[in-house]
Design a protein around this motif. Structure first.
Motif, PDB file in Angstrom:
ATOM      1  N   TYR A 183       0.871  -1.176   0.000  1.00 34.66           N
ATOM      2  CA  TYR A 183       0.000   0.000   0.000  1.00 34.66           C
ATOM      3  C   TYR A 183       0.905   1.222   0.000  1.00 34.66           C
ATOM      4  CZ  TYR A 183      -3.025   3.730   1.691  1.00 34.66           C
ATOM      5  OH  TYR A 183      -3.682   4.934   1.831  1.00 34.66           O
ATOM      6  N   ASP A 184       0.774   2.052  -1.064  1.00 35.05           N
ATOM      7  CA  ASP A 184       1.711   3.175  -1.227  1.00 35.05           C
ATOM      8  C   ASP A 184       1.355   4.394  -0.393  1.00 35.05           C
ATOM      9  OD1 ASP A 184      -0.464   4.233  -2.587  1.00 35.05           O
ATOM     10  OD2 ASP A 184       0.411   3.969  -4.574  1.00 35.05           O
ATOM     11  N   GLY A 185       0.156   4.435   0.184  1.00 28.76           N
ATOM     12  CA  GLY A 185      -0.211   5.558   1.041  1.00 28.76           C
ATOM     13  C   GLY A 185      -0.792   6.752   0.312  1.00 28.76           C
ATOM     14  N   TYR A 186      -1.044   6.626  -0.990  1.00 27.06           N
ATOM     15  CA  TYR A 186      -1.568   7.758  -1.750  1.00 27.06           C
ATOM     16  C   TYR A 186      -3.096   7.724  -1.864  1.00 27.06           C
ATOM     17  CZ  TYR A 186       3.245   8.772  -3.069  1.00 27.06           C
ATOM     18  OH  TYR A 186       4.579   9.072  -3.025  1.00 27.06           O
ATOM     19  N   GLU A 187      -3.642   6.605  -2.227  1.00 25.43           N
ATOM     20  CA  GLU A 187      -5.081   6.503  -2.409  1.00 25.43           C
ATOM     21  C   GLU A 187      -5.749   5.954  -1.149  1.00 25.43           C
ATOM     22  OE1 GLU A 187      -5.772   4.078  -5.783  1.00 25.43           O
ATOM     23  OE2 GLU A 187      -4.790   5.447  -7.205  1.00 25.43           O
ATOM     24  N   GLU A 188      -7.039   6.277  -1.009  1.00 26.50           N
ATOM     25  CA  GLU A 188      -7.791   5.696   0.094  1.00 26.50           C
ATOM     26  C   GLU A 188      -8.074   4.230  -0.220  1.00 26.50           C
ATOM     27  OE1 GLU A 188     -11.290   7.812   1.141  1.00 26.50           O
ATOM     28  OE2 GLU A 188     -10.221   9.670   1.625  1.00 26.50           O
ATOM     29  N   VAL A 189      -7.865   3.382   0.757  1.00 26.26           N
ATOM     30  CA  VAL A 189      -8.063   1.948   0.552  1.00 26.26           C
ATOM     31  C   VAL A 189      -8.557   1.335   1.858  1.00 26.26           C
ATOM     32  CG1 VAL A 189      -5.708   1.304   1.198  1.00 26.26           C
ATOM     33  CG2 VAL A 189      -6.986  -0.146  -0.375  1.00 26.26           C
ATOM     34  N   SER A 190      -9.341   0.287   1.765  1.00 26.17           N
ATOM     35  CA  SER A 190      -9.854  -0.387   2.953  1.00 26.17           C
ATOM     36  C   SER A 190      -9.039  -1.639   3.242  1.00 26.17           C
ATOM     37  CB  SER A 190     -11.323  -0.776   2.759  1.00 26.17           C
ATOM     38  OG  SER A 190     -11.436  -1.788   1.770  1.00 26.17           O
ATOM     39  N   PHE A 191      -9.203  -2.143   4.455  1.00 29.12           N
ATOM     40  CA  PHE A 191      -8.532  -3.395   4.820  1.00 29.12           C
ATOM     41  C   PHE A 191      -8.987  -4.520   3.897  1.00 29.12           C
ATOM     42  CE2 PHE A 191      -8.651  -7.477   7.017  1.00 29.12           C
ATOM     43  CZ  PHE A 191      -7.334  -7.614   7.430  1.00 29.12           C
ATOM     44  N   ASP A 192     -10.286  -4.576   3.607  1.00 28.73           N
ATOM     45  CA  ASP A 192     -10.815  -5.658   2.759  1.00 28.73           C
ATOM     46  C   ASP A 192     -10.207  -5.625   1.357  1.00 28.73           C
ATOM     47  OD1 ASP A 192     -12.388  -6.698   4.747  1.00 28.73           O
ATOM     48  OD2 ASP A 192     -14.186  -5.609   4.166  1.00 28.73           O
ATOM     49  N   GLN A 193     -10.000  -4.430   0.807  1.00 30.40           N
ATOM     50  CA  GLN A 193      -9.402  -4.327  -0.529  1.00 30.40           C
ATOM     51  C   GLN A 193      -7.982  -4.880  -0.538  1.00 30.40           C
ATOM     52  OE1 GLN A 193     -10.291  -0.052  -0.861  1.00 30.40           O
ATOM     53  NE2 GLN A 193     -11.345  -0.489  -2.789  1.00 30.40           N
ATOM     54  N   LEU A 194      -7.190  -4.506   0.454  1.00 33.05           N
ATOM     55  CA  LEU A 194      -5.830  -5.037   0.546  1.00 33.05           C
ATOM     56  C   LEU A 194      -5.850  -6.537   0.828  1.00 33.05           C
ATOM     57  CD1 LEU A 194      -3.713  -2.403   2.531  1.00 33.05           C
ATOM     58  CD2 LEU A 194      -3.810  -2.788   0.069  1.00 33.05           C
ATOM     59  N   TYR A 195      -6.776  -6.950   1.670  1.00 33.13           N
ATOM     60  CA  TYR A 195      -6.874  -8.373   2.013  1.00 33.13           C
ATOM     61  C   TYR A 195      -7.114  -9.216   0.762  1.00 33.13           C
ATOM     62  CZ  TYR A 195      -8.600 -12.682   4.154  1.00 33.13           C
ATOM     63  OH  TYR A 195      -8.777 -14.004   4.507  1.00 33.13           O
ATOM     64  N   ARG A 196      -8.038  -8.769  -0.092  1.00 32.57           N
ATOM     65  CA  ARG A 196      -8.353  -9.542  -1.289  1.00 32.57           C
ATOM     66  C   ARG A 196      -7.141  -9.676  -2.213  1.00 32.57           C
ATOM     67  NH1 ARG A 196     -13.471  -6.903  -0.752  1.00 32.57           N
ATOM     68  NH2 ARG A 196     -12.810  -5.204  -2.130  1.00 32.57           N
ATOM     69  N   LYS A 197      -6.359  -8.611  -2.319  1.00 35.20           N
ATOM     70  CA  LYS A 197      -5.166  -8.673  -3.163  1.00 35.20           C
ATOM     71  C   LYS A 197      -4.125  -9.631  -2.567  1.00 35.20           C
ATOM     72  CE  LYS A 197      -5.590  -4.034  -5.168  1.00 35.20           C
ATOM     73  NZ  LYS A 197      -4.982  -2.693  -5.304  1.00 35.20           N
TER      74      LYS A 197
END
Length: 236
Positions: A199-213
């Motif tokens: 996660y690069d810290g630029y865009e808003e992202v949720s835990f679930d989005q990162l989890y799926r990746k």
């Protein structure tokens, strides 16, 4: 100390007690630990001015211990001492809201069912505890390490944004895993599949989005034999 002095300031007491049955302040001292001081209005004059108050101090050290124990139980996976899923996700989500870049990793013990089937659930528990210990040994205090459930774990490493650094981190973790020696397993190695996502810290992202990746990366990792790690890429 300043807060305690402000609390016992008689000159502001009537204003602070206005409409209140009591006011309290909690503090610690070196002798008895946590204490609670309290002002309780006793009576007023004919004009409604405060005449007398009761001031008391009670020791609440045992109450605080019980409170902290309940918080610990609510936030901790009791088998491993790691964060449980709820508290771990919350901590990671706080990092994501602050747009703190880092690496999310999902960790899974390969063929864990066969370990339970062949050696018994007590040995399976030993494997889970051993993996948790190696996760803690590999990570820093500032990293978030949690047990998702069963033989699944996750960790978020703030500030880890380079693939080269991540790969060294994986190798250090796998080397720690290889050191696990559970007598009942008679030298059989524990194998780990790891999927990760930056996660690069630029865009808003949720835990679930990162989890799926990270989960998709771990699916690829499971196709490899032995301890292996795959970092999510757009080609997935």
């Amino acid at each position: 100390l300043q807060e305690s002095l402000e609390f016992v300031d008689i000159s502001t007491l009537e204003e602070r007690l206005l409409g209140e049955n009591s006011i309290t302040h909690e503090f610690t001292d070196k002798i008895s630990g946590w204490n609670r001081s309290r002002f309780i209005p006793v009576d007023y004059d004919e004009d409604g001015k405060l005449l007398h108050v009761l001031f008391c101090i009670e020791c609440i050290e045992e109450e605080k211990k019980r409170e902290n124990r309940l918080i610990y139980l609510a936030q901790t996976d009791l088998m491993t001492g790691l964060c449980n899923r709820g508290s771990g996700e919350k901590k990671i989500t706080e990092f994501l809201k602050e747009k703190t870049g880092g690496l999310l990793c999902l960790i899974d013990c390969d063929k864990f069912k066969s370990i339970n089937d062949n050696y018994g659930h007590s040995v399976g528990d030993k494997v889970i505890i051993a993996i948790a210990e190696k996760l803690q040994k590999t990570c820093r205090d500032s990293d978030v390490v949690l047990r998702l459930g069963g033989d699944e774990f996750a960790m978020f490493i703030p500030g880890m944004l380079e693939q080269r650094v991540a790969e060294k981190f994986f190798e250090r973790f796998f080397e720690n895993i290889r050191q696990i020696d559970i007598i009942e397993m008679q030298g059989k190695n524990i194998e780990i599949s790891l999927g990760a996502c930056f996660y690069d810290g630029y865009e808003e992202v949720s835990f679930d989005q990162l989890y799926r990746k990270a989960d998709r990366a771990m699916y690829q990792s499971k196709k490899q034999k032995g301890c292996s790690a795959v970092i999510y890429g757009e080609e997935m």
